[in-house]
Write a protein that holds these residues in place. Structure first.
Motif, mmCIF file in Angstrom:
data_model
loop_
_atom_site.group_PDB
_atom_site.id
_atom_site.type_symbol
_atom_site.label_atom_id
_atom_site.label_comp_id
_atom_site.label_asym_id
_atom_site.label_seq_id
_atom_site.Cartn_x
_atom_site.Cartn_y
_atom_site.Cartn_z
ATOM 1 N N ARG A 152 0.918 -1.016 -0.143
ATOM 2 C CA ARG A 152 0.230 -0.196 0.306
ATOM 3 C C ARG A 152 0.899 1.174 -0.039
ATOM 4 N NH1 ARG A 152 -5.195 0.259 4.058
ATOM 5 N NH2 ARG A 152 -5.831 -1.280 2.240
ATOM 6 N N THR A 153 0.549 2.413 -0.672
ATOM 7 C CA THR A 153 1.085 3.731 -0.488
ATOM 8 C C THR A 153 -0.007 4.793 -0.026
ATOM 9 O OG1 THR A 153 0.139 4.135 -2.810
ATOM 10 C CG2 THR A 153 2.616 3.269 -2.737
ATOM 11 N N GLY A 154 0.410 5.843 0.410
ATOM 12 C CA GLY A 154 -0.337 7.084 0.766
ATOM 13 C C GLY A 154 -0.787 6.641 2.277
ATOM 14 N N VAL A 155 -0.222 5.911 3.092
ATOM 15 C CA VAL A 155 -0.594 5.707 4.429
ATOM 16 C C VAL A 155 -0.216 6.753 5.359
ATOM 17 C CG1 VAL A 155 -0.084 4.036 6.457
ATOM 18 C CG2 VAL A 155 -0.247 3.129 3.992
ATOM 19 N N ARG A 156 -1.247 7.343 5.994
ATOM 20 C CA ARG A 156 -0.914 8.377 6.857
ATOM 21 C C ARG A 156 -0.441 8.020 8.458
ATOM 22 N NH1 ARG A 156 0.292 12.887 3.978
ATOM 23 N NH2 ARG A 156 -1.058 12.846 2.109
ATOM 24 N N ASP A 157 -0.723 6.911 8.850
ATOM 25 C CA ASP A 157 -0.484 6.270 10.045
ATOM 26 C C ASP A 157 0.076 4.903 10.032
ATOM 27 O OD1 ASP A 157 -0.485 5.788 12.776
ATOM 28 O OD2 ASP A 157 -2.365 6.538 13.332
ATOM 29 N N PRO A 158 1.304 4.877 9.683
ATOM 30 C CA PRO A 158 1.899 3.575 9.269
ATOM 31 C C PRO A 158 2.057 2.817 10.661
ATOM 32 C CG PRO A 158 3.610 5.074 9.342
ATOM 33 C CD PRO A 158 2.244 6.009 9.243
ATOM 34 N N ASP A 159 2.321 3.435 11.900
ATOM 35 C CA ASP A 159 2.303 2.695 13.077
ATOM 36 C C ASP A 159 0.839 1.883 13.426
ATOM 37 O OD1 ASP A 159 4.167 1.997 15.431
ATOM 38 O OD2 ASP A 159 2.367 2.283 16.629
ATOM 39 N N ALA A 160 -0.026 2.501 13.110
ATOM 40 C CA ALA A 160 -1.535 2.049 13.345
ATOM 41 C C ALA A 160 -1.781 0.765 12.329
ATOM 42 C CB ALA A 160 -2.662 3.048 13.216
ATOM 43 N N GLU A 161 -1.240 1.136 10.976
ATOM 44 C CA GLU A 161 -1.496 0.034 10.101
ATOM 45 C C GLU A 161 -0.786 -1.160 10.485
ATOM 46 O OE1 GLU A 161 -3.354 0.109 6.889
ATOM 47 O OE2 GLU A 161 -4.206 1.652 7.930
ATOM 48 N N LEU A 162 0.559 -1.116 10.801
ATOM 49 C CA LEU A 162 1.244 -2.135 11.345
ATOM 50 C C LEU A 162 0.668 -3.162 12.569
ATOM 51 C CD1 LEU A 162 4.802 -0.845 10.818
ATOM 52 C CD2 LEU A 162 3.323 -2.575 9.354
ATOM 53 N N ARG A 163 0.132 -2.227 13.505
ATOM 54 C CA ARG A 163 -0.339 -2.916 14.971
ATOM 55 C C ARG A 163 -1.927 -3.460 14.589
ATOM 56 N NH1 ARG A 163 -0.906 -0.817 19.052
ATOM 57 N NH2 ARG A 163 0.399 -2.382 20.177
ATOM 58 N N THR A 164 -2.731 -2.776 13.761
ATOM 59 C CA THR A 164 -4.165 -3.160 13.597
ATOM 60 C C THR A 164 -4.837 -3.627 12.608
ATOM 61 O OG1 THR A 164 -4.917 -0.969 13.258
ATOM 62 C CG2 THR A 164 -4.493 -1.251 15.502
ATOM 63 N N ARG A 165 -4.039 -3.563 11.338
ATOM 64 C CA ARG A 165 -4.774 -3.744 10.139
ATOM 65 C C ARG A 165 -3.852 -4.903 9.175
ATOM 66 N NH1 ARG A 165 -7.106 0.374 6.736
ATOM 67 N NH2 ARG A 165 -8.572 -1.330 6.174
ATOM 68 N N VAL A 166 -2.753 -4.811 9.103
ATOM 69 C CA VAL A 166 -1.949 -5.602 8.074
ATOM 70 C C VAL A 166 -1.841 -6.994 8.467
ATOM 71 C CG1 VAL A 166 0.242 -5.946 6.923
ATOM 72 C CG2 VAL A 166 -0.310 -3.752 7.645
ATOM 73 N N PRO A 167 -2.358 -7.747 7.523
ATOM 74 C CA PRO A 167 -2.603 -9.522 8.214
ATOM 75 C C PRO A 167 -1.115 -9.985 8.432
ATOM 76 C CG PRO A 167 -3.714 -8.951 6.027
ATOM 77 C CD PRO A 167 -2.958 -7.661 6.337
ATOM 78 N N LEU A 168 -1.293 -10.770 9.626
ATOM 79 C CA LEU A 168 0.103 -11.151 10.089
ATOM 80 C C LEU A 168 0.518 -12.730 9.768
ATOM 81 C CD1 LEU A 168 2.200 -10.492 12.239
ATOM 82 C CD2 LEU A 168 0.624 -11.341 13.986
ATOM 83 N N SER A 169 1.354 -13.103 9.341
ATOM 84 C CA SER A 169 1.975 -14.340 9.000
ATOM 85 C C SER A 169 1.933 -15.239 9.994
ATOM 86 C CB SER A 169 2.932 -14.265 8.017
ATOM 87 O OG SER A 169 2.936 -13.642 6.777
ATOM 88 N N SER A 170 1.411 -16.476 10.080
ATOM 89 C CA SER A 170 1.571 -17.397 11.379
ATOM 90 C C SER A 170 2.914 -17.878 11.203
ATOM 91 C CB SER A 170 0.565 -18.509 10.875
ATOM 92 O OG SER A 170 0.632 -19.278 10.134
ATOM 93 N N PRO A 171 3.297 -18.164 12.551
ATOM 94 C CA PRO A 171 4.639 -18.637 12.668
ATOM 95 C C PRO A 171 4.932 -19.985 11.939
ATOM 96 C CG PRO A 171 3.777 -18.055 14.824
ATOM 97 C CD PRO A 171 2.671 -18.032 13.719
ATOM 98 N N HIS A 172 6.230 -20.037 11.284
ATOM 99 C CA HIS A 172 6.235 -21.433 10.616
ATOM 100 C C HIS A 172 6.690 -22.554 11.708
ATOM 101 C CE1 HIS A 172 8.171 -24.176 7.860
ATOM 102 N NE2 HIS A 172 7.479 -23.630 7.006
ATOM 103 N N ARG A 173 6.210 -23.696 11.425
ATOM 104 C CA ARG A 173 6.540 -24.819 12.211
ATOM 105 C C ARG A 173 8.100 -25.163 12.395
ATOM 106 N NH1 ARG A 173 2.045 -29.264 10.268
ATOM 107 N NH2 ARG A 173 0.281 -28.100 10.695
ATOM 108 N N SER A 174 8.688 -24.634 11.534
ATOM 109 C CA SER A 174 10.488 -24.840 11.720
ATOM 110 C C SER A 174 11.043 -23.868 12.618
ATOM 111 C CB SER A 174 10.775 -24.834 10.581
ATOM 112 O OG SER A 174 10.849 -23.842 9.674
#
Length: 260
Positions: A152-174
């Motif tokens: 995404r571009t044009g993000v005004r509050d990157p900290d909020a995006e990273l903490r509340t909106r961007v999907p989070l990859s699950s931990p790998h079993r390895s």
């Protein structure tokens, strides 16, 4: 000020932080500022001789979705050929022997990076990343990124995006010691690296010094200075966690949403 969001994921990535061509080519445990600026400048078609200080005002925030597993590759170049067909050694000689290096990589690592700067700069960089002059890579040319790469571009509050909106990859079993885990309260703990004190003050995290501030990318005169980082481990909503089967669809949906 505005931001863009990059997702750095792939089978392998490597973010060297020491000598350019040592016998052991290391990797930092997270994307370096030098590597990120190199990625951006390559997308813009800039040569290595150009001054990277044009990017000095950019600020990077890294969310460590998955730290990955350290992988070491025993690598040889040449050997068994006549001298004129064998790579020169570090001392300038050429004895027909193989040049041996050990190259370190992060396997299966995932990072989401917010790049923040002046509106015009971020617009220009975003356009270059969408249609790069040279293909982006994750620290080394052999390490191609997964898609989606530019979220995404044009993000005004990157900290909020990273903490509340961007999907989070699950931990790998390895992952032997994943930093991301359920703490029993509907949240997961995730590491962040910031270039300024985190929300709530510097007491929220550990401060560290790294030698990855690019001063020159010139092949015969690479120079790096120090910068300070703040590492925190923060509780994010478990609703961001996404299983591998759904991750690509959810990332695409997020990338196509209208920026608030």
């Amino acid at each position: 000020m505005t931001s863009l969001l990059l997702r750095l994921a792939g089978p392998l990535q490597s973010w060297g932080e020491r000598a350019a061509f040592p016998a052991v080519r290391d990797t930092a445990p997270f994307p370096t500022r030098s590597g990120l600026i190199g990625l951006i400048s390559a997308a813009e078609g800039r040569g290595r001789e150009e001054n990277p200080q044009d990017y000095a005002a950019l600020e990077f925030t890294v969310r460590v979705d998955r730290p990955g597993v350290l992988l070491s590759d025993y690598h040889t170049v040449g050997g068994g050929y006549p001298k004129n067909r064998t790579a020169a050694t570090a001392g300038g000689g050429n004895k027909g022997a193989a040049v041996i290096t050990r190259r370190h990589y992060l396997a299966d690592a995932v990072f989401v990076v917010a790049v923040t700067g002046a509106d015009d700069d971020i617009d220009r960089i975003g356009a270059a990343l969408e249609s790069p002059h040279w293909a982006p890579h994750l620290g080394r040319r052999s390490c191609a990124p997964d898609e989606p790469f530019l979220l995404r571009t044009g993000v005004r509050d990157p900290d909020a995006e990273l903490r509340t909106r961007v999907p989070l990859s699950s931990p790998h079993r390895s992952d032997r010691q994943p930093r991301q885990h359920d703490n029993g309260a509907g949240t997961v703990r995730v590491d962040f690296l910031r270039e300024r004190p985190p929300p709530g003050g510097a007491g929220n995290g550990a401060s560290l010094s790294v030698q990855d501030m690019p001063v020159s990318f010139a092949p015969q005169g690479r120079i790096h200075g120090k910068r300070h980082l703040y590492r925190t481990t923060e509780d994010l909503s478990r609703s961001l966690l996404t299983e591998p089967a759904d991750l690509h669809r959810r990332l695409i949906d997020y990338a196509l949403e209208t920026t608030a």
